[in-house]
Enzyme design. Structure first.
Site, PDB file in Angstrom:
ATOM      1  N   SER A 108       9.949   0.739  -1.973  1.00 29.66           N
ATOM      2  CA  SER A 108       8.824   1.033  -2.843  1.00 29.66           C
ATOM      3  C   SER A 108       9.276   1.638  -4.161  1.00 29.66           C
ATOM      4  O   SER A 108      10.230   2.421  -4.217  1.00 29.66           O
ATOM      5  CB  SER A 108       7.877   2.016  -2.138  1.00 29.66           C
ATOM      6  N   THR A 156       2.695  -5.538  -5.340  1.00 29.02           N
ATOM      7  CA  THR A 156       1.571  -5.113  -4.508  1.00 29.02           C
ATOM      8  C   THR A 156       0.365  -4.839  -5.396  1.00 29.02           C
ATOM      9  O   THR A 156       0.434  -3.996  -6.293  1.00 29.02           O
ATOM     10  CB  THR A 156       1.907  -3.838  -3.710  1.00 29.02           C
ATOM     11  N   LYS A 254       1.960  -9.172  -2.455  1.00 25.14           N
ATOM     12  CA  LYS A 254       1.548  -8.474  -1.242  1.00 25.14           C
ATOM     13  C   LYS A 254       0.112  -7.972  -1.372  1.00 25.14           C
ATOM     14  O   LYS A 254      -0.269  -7.415  -2.398  1.00 25.14           O
ATOM     15  CB  LYS A 254       2.491  -7.292  -0.979  1.00 25.14           C
ATOM     16  N   HIS A 278      -3.011  -3.360   3.207  1.00 23.84           N
ATOM     17  CA  HIS A 278      -2.338  -2.104   2.869  1.00 23.84           C
ATOM     18  C   HIS A 278      -2.378  -1.114   4.026  1.00 23.84           C
ATOM     19  O   HIS A 278      -2.537   0.097   3.841  1.00 23.84           O
ATOM     20  CB  HIS A 278      -2.956  -1.475   1.613  1.00 23.84           C
TER      21      HIS A 278
END
Length: 396
Positions: A108, A156, A254, A278
């Site tokens: 991340s 994301t 994502k 998520h």
């Protein structure tokens, strides 16, 4: 057998709960609002059954596959999760465990360890980004990841800044200073093993985000970065296509839950999509990702790689996802609980549990390879799937 070994992800979670301060553990559990989505993510797998064979089973099973050009030993990828202050080694320990077990690492941009430290121990690293800051800033972060050796990019987008939980949100300080330590002392002192791990390193839990640091600047705190994210204009599909073009290498989008969004992702040129809500941390009331998977896989599975993220706790869950059209899955909470329970060895333990469960399910279903799995291997109750955006997709 070692007392540190555990046989299920559920046991890893129990040990994590015993080991971590209440606020830290609550942050891992997370979820949003009423918790409908986070509950459905796991419950949905329990609604699916198997149709096993009893004879003529394969003596060997092939579990290896590829994701975004990377050969991995089984269809499991580490999902990127933010600040991993559950263990001093954080994402580096996770990356080492993933490398030891032959799986790829998702890192991340909100991680607590620099991308350079992670790629150094696991060259199969996918760097994850949110749409935070200007295009110039996004390019700077992307190029840093490329220079560090990241082999893929994960974008994301599924985040609506939903806040508030019916069971209460954890108390997370802006930074771990003397004031925060005093305030959190009652819950940390009753978890001496967690405190001792950090004491041995001589450092405090780091709540900054080094991968969002500007050149020559200092790493912003998690909440500072989150504030910038909230102020950033929301991305368009043109922005997605632009970033994918700038990266020019394997690229995953994502957070896709609708067929029409999956088709637009294909048009934007992505390499892969992750069917994900998520982990139930976003818009509560969104169905379990496994319910949306079949329609999305049918619609775009021959054009892009389709992965599933959300609710994976067993190897059999992985096999169910593959049978319904996923190429592989991403795991989040499962490995974080392993990290909290026993550091790098705990993450390896979780990956071994999943590998054993995958192998066992493939054996029982009479296959010699995960690539032979089909819908026929799964018993699906009427009304299980959710074909989100299917009618809209027909109009594209």
């Amino acid at each position: 057998m070692s007392k540190t070994w555990f046989e299920t992800v559920a046991e890893a979670q129990r040990r994590a709960k015993k080991r971590l301060p209440k606020s830290v553990y609550s942050a891992l559990v997370a979820g949003s609002e009423q918790g409908v989505t986070i509950s459905d993510n796991t419950a949905a797998f329990g609604e699916l059954g198997f149709a096993p064979h009893v004879a003529g089973l394969s003596a060997t099973r092939e579990l290896a596959t590829t994701v975004m050009g990377q050969s991995i030993s089984m269809p499991v990828v580490i999902s990127p999760t933010g600040v991993q202050a559950v263990h001093p080694d954080g994402e580096v320990a996770v990356a080492r465990a993933a490398a030891a077990r032959g799986v790829a690492m998702g890192l991340s941009s909100f991680a607590s360890k620099p991308v350079e430290d992670v790629t150094a121990v696991n060259p199969q690293t996918f760097f994850q980004m949110y749409w935070v800051g200007s295009r110039e800033v996004l390019l700077q972060r992307m190029e840093r990841a490329r220079k560090a050796g990241a082999v893929g990019l994960i974008m994301t987008l599924d985040w609506s800044f939903s806040s508030g939980r019916d069971w209460g949100s954890p108390t997370i300080p802006e930074k771990v200073d003397l004031k925060a330590m005093v305030r959190m002392a009652p819950e940390t002192l009753v978890r001496p093993r967690w405190l001792l791990e950090f004491a041995k390193t001589g450092i405090l839990p780091d709540l900054t985000t080094p991968n969002l640091k500007a050149p020559g600047g200092v790493a912003p705190t998690f909440f500072t970065a989150y504030g910038e994210w909230m102020q950033t204009p929301l991305p368009t599909w043109e922005d997605v296509a632009w970033l994918r073009k700038q990266w020019g290498a394997p690229f995953m989008l994502k957070g896709v839950m609708r067929v029409d969004d999956a088709k637009r992702a294909v048009d934007a040129g992505v390499t892969a999509i992750s069917v994900s809500n998520h982990g139930g941390n976003n818009l509560d009331g969104t169905p379990a990702s496994i319910r949306a998977l079949p329609a999305i896989a049918e619609a775009v599975g021959e054009q892009v790689e389709v992965l599933l993220d959300g609710g994976i706790r067993r190897g059999s869950d992985v096999v169910k996802a593959l049978a319904l059209g996923a190429r592989a899955v991403l795991i989040g909470r499962a490995y974080l609980w392993g990290l909290a329970a026993n550091g790098q060895a705990g993450v390896e333990n979780v990956l071994d549990i999943l590998r054993g469960g995958i192998d066992s399910a493939v054996l029982g279903l009479g296959h010699s390879s995960i690539h032979d799995l089909t819908h026929c291997d799964v018993v699906m109750p009427p009304g299980f799937t959710r074909d989100l955006g299917l009618n809209a997709a027909a109009q594209l």
